[in-house]
Enzyme design. Structure first.
Site, PDB file in Angstrom:
ATOM      1  N   ALA B  89     -11.185   5.118  -2.316  1.00 16.68           N
ATOM      2  CA  ALA B  89     -11.181   3.771  -2.892  1.00 16.68           C
ATOM      3  C   ALA B  89     -11.300   3.953  -4.399  1.00 16.68           C
ATOM      4  O   ALA B  89     -12.369   3.830  -4.975  1.00 16.68           O
ATOM      5  CB  ALA B  89     -12.320   2.943  -2.343  1.00 16.68           C
ATOM      6  N   LEU B  92      -7.468   1.265  -8.070  1.00 18.97           N
ATOM      7  CA  LEU B  92      -6.324   1.008  -8.953  1.00 18.97           C
ATOM      8  C   LEU B  92      -6.654   1.199 -10.433  1.00 18.97           C
ATOM      9  O   LEU B  92      -6.263   0.396 -11.282  1.00 18.97           O
ATOM     10  CB  LEU B  92      -5.777  -0.406  -8.721  1.00 18.97           C
ATOM     11  CG  LEU B  92      -5.224  -0.688  -7.321  1.00 18.97           C
ATOM     12  CD1 LEU B  92      -5.026  -2.179  -7.126  1.00 18.97           C
ATOM     13  CD2 LEU B  92      -3.920   0.043  -7.087  1.00 18.97           C
ATOM     14  N   ASN B 154       3.624  -1.920  -5.196  1.00 18.46           N
ATOM     15  CA  ASN B 154       2.453  -1.671  -4.363  1.00 18.46           C
ATOM     16  C   ASN B 154       1.848  -3.006  -3.968  1.00 18.46           C
ATOM     17  O   ASN B 154       1.021  -3.556  -4.671  1.00 18.46           O
ATOM     18  CB  ASN B 154       1.441  -0.809  -5.122  1.00 18.46           C
ATOM     19  CG  ASN B 154       0.189  -0.540  -4.312  1.00 18.46           C
ATOM     20  OD1 ASN B 154       0.133  -0.866  -3.126  1.00 18.46           O
ATOM     21  ND2 ASN B 154      -0.805   0.045  -4.940  1.00 18.46           N
ATOM     22  N   CYS B 157      -2.252  -2.234  -1.336  1.00 19.09           N
ATOM     23  CA  CYS B 157      -3.483  -1.471  -1.577  1.00 19.09           C
ATOM     24  C   CYS B 157      -4.634  -2.052  -0.756  1.00 19.09           C
ATOM     25  O   CYS B 157      -4.934  -3.236  -0.865  1.00 19.09           O
ATOM     26  CB  CYS B 157      -3.857  -1.476  -3.055  1.00 19.09           C
ATOM     27  SG  CYS B 157      -5.413  -0.603  -3.344  1.00 19.09           S
ATOM     28  N   LYS B 204       6.318  -0.978  -0.947  1.00 15.48           N
ATOM     29  CA  LYS B 204       5.374  -0.134  -0.197  1.00 15.48           C
ATOM     30  C   LYS B 204       4.564  -0.990   0.770  1.00 15.48           C
ATOM     31  O   LYS B 204       3.879  -1.930   0.369  1.00 15.48           O
ATOM     32  CB  LYS B 204       4.446   0.602  -1.156  1.00 15.48           C
ATOM     33  CG  LYS B 204       3.584   1.653  -0.460  1.00 15.48           C
ATOM     34  CD  LYS B 204       2.953   2.611  -1.455  1.00 15.48           C
ATOM     35  CE  LYS B 204       2.193   3.715  -0.748  1.00 15.48           C
ATOM     36  NZ  LYS B 204       1.645   4.699  -1.693  1.00 15.48           N
ATOM     37  N   GLY B 256      -4.072  11.608   4.867  1.00 18.97           N
ATOM     38  CA  GLY B 256      -4.223  12.994   5.281  1.00 18.97           C
ATOM     39  C   GLY B 256      -3.786  13.235   6.710  1.00 18.97           C
ATOM     40  O   GLY B 256      -3.251  12.331   7.364  1.00 18.97           O
ATOM     41  N   GLY B 282       2.623   9.581   4.662  1.00 23.23           N
ATOM     42  CA  GLY B 282       1.475   9.440   5.558  1.00 23.23           C
ATOM     43  C   GLY B 282       1.164  10.732   6.278  1.00 23.23           C
ATOM     44  O   GLY B 282       1.815  11.074   7.258  1.00 23.23           O
TER      45      GLY B 282
END
Lengths: 298, 343
Positions: B89, B92, B154, B157, B204, B256, B282
């Site tokens: 986190a 931004l 984006n 988020c 996105k 991850g 991803g």
């Protein structure tokens, strides 16, 4: 760390198997002991095999109060010590922590000092210059150098602070033969003046005695390190510094500690960098970046 | 692997040489020397950091999300990890529109003079974040003049919900409106400058929606040139000693290795319902991961969290693994792989 390799079974034709592990997991460690170092700094002791080298750092998380990079004051093997000054939100809260409290420790992180010259041979004579909280890593490096076989008489440990109350670890190297030079800005302890004056004198004296200082190491405020680096370049002496940048994650992901123009992350490719790298990093001594990524001039 | 290609492998019995393996891809009309794109948010705030990733074998790079005003982001801890993935986190953080545009311009200039000629054409994907449709359009308009080759919006988020509410990517109508507004803003730039920008817009998307394909379809109809899928998945990790969330923001976006199956499914669903290309992102950590996302329908592949698990040279490692896999499976071009799950 990760293991990359081929599948072990010979008849197996499957392609490369990459085993992944968390490279820098966070350990929740109990504070074993707290000591007051000076008017502003407390030492915290943790029982944990950190396996760190002088110059490396850890990320310290105080649950509910944030996370910050901290230098390692001393690594005893089975335990380690962090010397924390009350200078910001997180460190102020940390200084209120009690024995038995748990903190999250990630590390050791980053690069470390090397006691070899550019031909990979052990250095013989060195000068260590620590300003403020740079004293911890510099003292650790002096201790490691002696362990590796350097003569204490060939080690100059120069450490400065604004005033006597803020000096750190100056007693640590006493009585083992290292040349300890102490300066305070106000003359309340040691010589009045700045570390750079002492360094100049050490280098000049060494030249008079036909001794070559092989390498100069420095940790401290950037403009002090720039002055030390300039002395090293002028005298053609090898040099390593600890280039600190604003670090948010400490594990090479967020990009806040990236330097110009090489793009390297000071938490992974730094903070300890040598002469050749320092030459490339044009922002050294000129500017750094704030939490947003905007440049801030020195 | 199909029975047919297995037979082919058996018949030939030897792998192809490197020279015959083509890992370049065409993404939204722009040629990438390999399909690996530095994902937004990882080591990408400054010109130097973008170039560093390209020097480490990224086929293209995406900037960190740019907002009109500078943002400090959340306080640390901003990242927490384990062996299955990473929760972040960052909030931004970015130096704001003006500084960010200067960084992109600087990156383009330095790349055009790079001593390694192969890197000179590496694409930079701008990335914009705003809190209203008007601000998105305003920021996109300015970023389009920076020299970046593509622009990613984006609108997904997961880490600023407390500040700004539900992301645009959760709502097909808003996502489409936003896309339209940005396309219109870029048309205005074209009119002003009397030049064809030729700047593809990527949208996105977020994985945590009931039907990601529906949103993809809506933004395609609104003029999007490509889809980036997926953003991180909202998650939380607790410290058991205190019983409290570790991140300062409490929750974060999960990325991850363990995000990959979710990405594969989202890409698969999107590929079925739209014609525009997909930048699949991803959980890609190895060459096989990249191939899996391409088989699901990705024309190029985002790499981000792998930088933590395998180092900044993960682009080189993943690329080498793709080549190795292609050799073993007698595949000479990634065209043979992209969308294979649908054939």
């Amino acid at each position: 760390m990760k293991k990359d390799g081929k599948c072990e079974k010979q008849e197996c034709k499957c392609s490369r198997i990459v085993e992944l592990a968390d490279p820098f997991p966070m350990h929740m460690l109990k504070i074993e002991k707290i000591e007051q170092e000076n008017s502003n700094v407390k030492s915290f002791y943790f029982r944990h095999k950190l396996n760190s080298q002088p110059g490396q750092f850890v990320m310290v998380w105080l649950p509910g109060n944030g996370e910050k990079p901290m230098s390692i004051a001393r690594d005893y093997g089975d335990s380690f010590q962090l010397a924390i000054a009350s200078v910001g939100n997180v460190s102020n809260k940390l200084c209120c922590a009690k024995v038995g409290d748990f903190v999250g420790i990630r590390g050791p992180l980053g690069t470390y000092f090397s006691l070899t010259d550019d031909k990979a041979k052990l250095v013989k004579s060195i000068a260590l210059v620590g300003g403020g909280y740079g004293a911890g890593p510099m003292a650790s490096l002096a201790e490691l150098a002696i362990k590796k076989g350097l003569k204490p008489a060939n080690i100059h440990y120069i450490v400065g602070a604004r005033t006597k109350d803020l000096l750190l670890f100056h007693k640590r190297l006493e009585g083992i033969g290292v040349n300890v030079h102490i300066t305070t800005d106000d003359g309340s302890f040691g010589a009045k003046g700045r570390v750079i004056d002492v360094l100049n004198k050490v280098v000049t004296d060494a030249k008079k005695n036909k001794i070559k200082i092989d390498k100069i190491y420095t940790v401290g405020p950037e403009l002090m390190m720039k002055a030390v680096y300039d002395v090293a370049m002028r005298e053609n002496i090898d040099c390593e510094i600890s280039l600190e940048r604003y670090m948010k994650c400490g594990i090479g992901v967020c990009g806040s500690c990236i330097v110009d123009p090489t793009g390297e992350r000071m938490c992974i490719e730094g903070p300890i960098i040598g002469k050749e790298k320092i030459k490339q990093i044009t922002e050294f001594g000129k500017y750094h970046r704030d939490a947003t990524g905007n440049k801030v001039k020195y | 692997m199909s029975a047919k290609s297995q037979a082919k492998w058996g018949e030939k019995g030897f792998a192809k040489s490197d020279a015959s393996i083509d890992v370049s891809v065409n993404f939204c009309g722009i040629k990438l020397r390999n399909p690996l794109v530095l994902a937004s948010g990882i080591v990408d705030t400054t010109a130097s950091s973008l170039i560093f990733a390209i020097e480490n074998c990224a086929g293209a790079v995406t900037c960190k999300s740019i907002s009109l005003e500078p943002r400090k982001g959340h306080g640390s801890p901003i990242i927490v990890t384990n062996e299955s993935g990473m929760l972040n986190a960052v909030g931004l953080s970015n130096p704001g529109l003006n500084s960010s545009i200067e960084e992109i311009k600087d990156a383009k200039k330095r790349l055009s003079q790079h001593k390694n000629k192969e890197l000179r054409n590496a694409a930079i994907i701008g990335n914009v974040f705003a809190t209203s449709i008007e601000d998105f359009a305003k920021a996109a308009k300015e970023i389009s003049k920076s020299g970046c080759e593509m622009l990613e919006l984006n609108l997904s988020c997961p880490n600023v919900k407390d500040e700004f509410g539900e992301p645009f990517a959760c709502n097909p109508i808003l996502a489409a409106e936003l896309t339209k507004a940005v396309k219109k803003a870029l048309k205005e730039v074209e009119k002003e400058t009397e030049k064809n920008l030729k700047m593809p817009i990527l949208v996105k998307l977020a994985p945590n929606v009931p039907d990601i394909a529906k949103i993809a379809k809506a933004v395609e109809a609104a003029g999007a040139d490509g889809i980036t899928a997926i953003n991180t998945m909202p998650g939380m990790m607790l410290d058991l000693k205190t019983g409290k969330p570790i991140l300062t923001n409490k929750s974060g976006g999960f990325s991850g290795p363990n995000l990959k199956p979710i990405a594969v499914k989202c890409i698969y669903d999107i590929y079925k319902s739209v014609k525009i290309p997909i930048l699949g992102t991803g959980g890609v950590t190895t060459g096989k991961d990249a191939i899996e996302l391409m088989m699901a329908g990705a024309s190029a592949v985002g790499v981000g969290t792998a930088v933590y698990y395998r180092g900044i040279d993960c682009f080189k490692k993943i690329n080498d693994e793709i080549v190795e896999w292609m050799k073993e499976n007698n595949i000479s071009s990634l065209k043979e792989i992209i969308g294979k799950a649908h054939r």
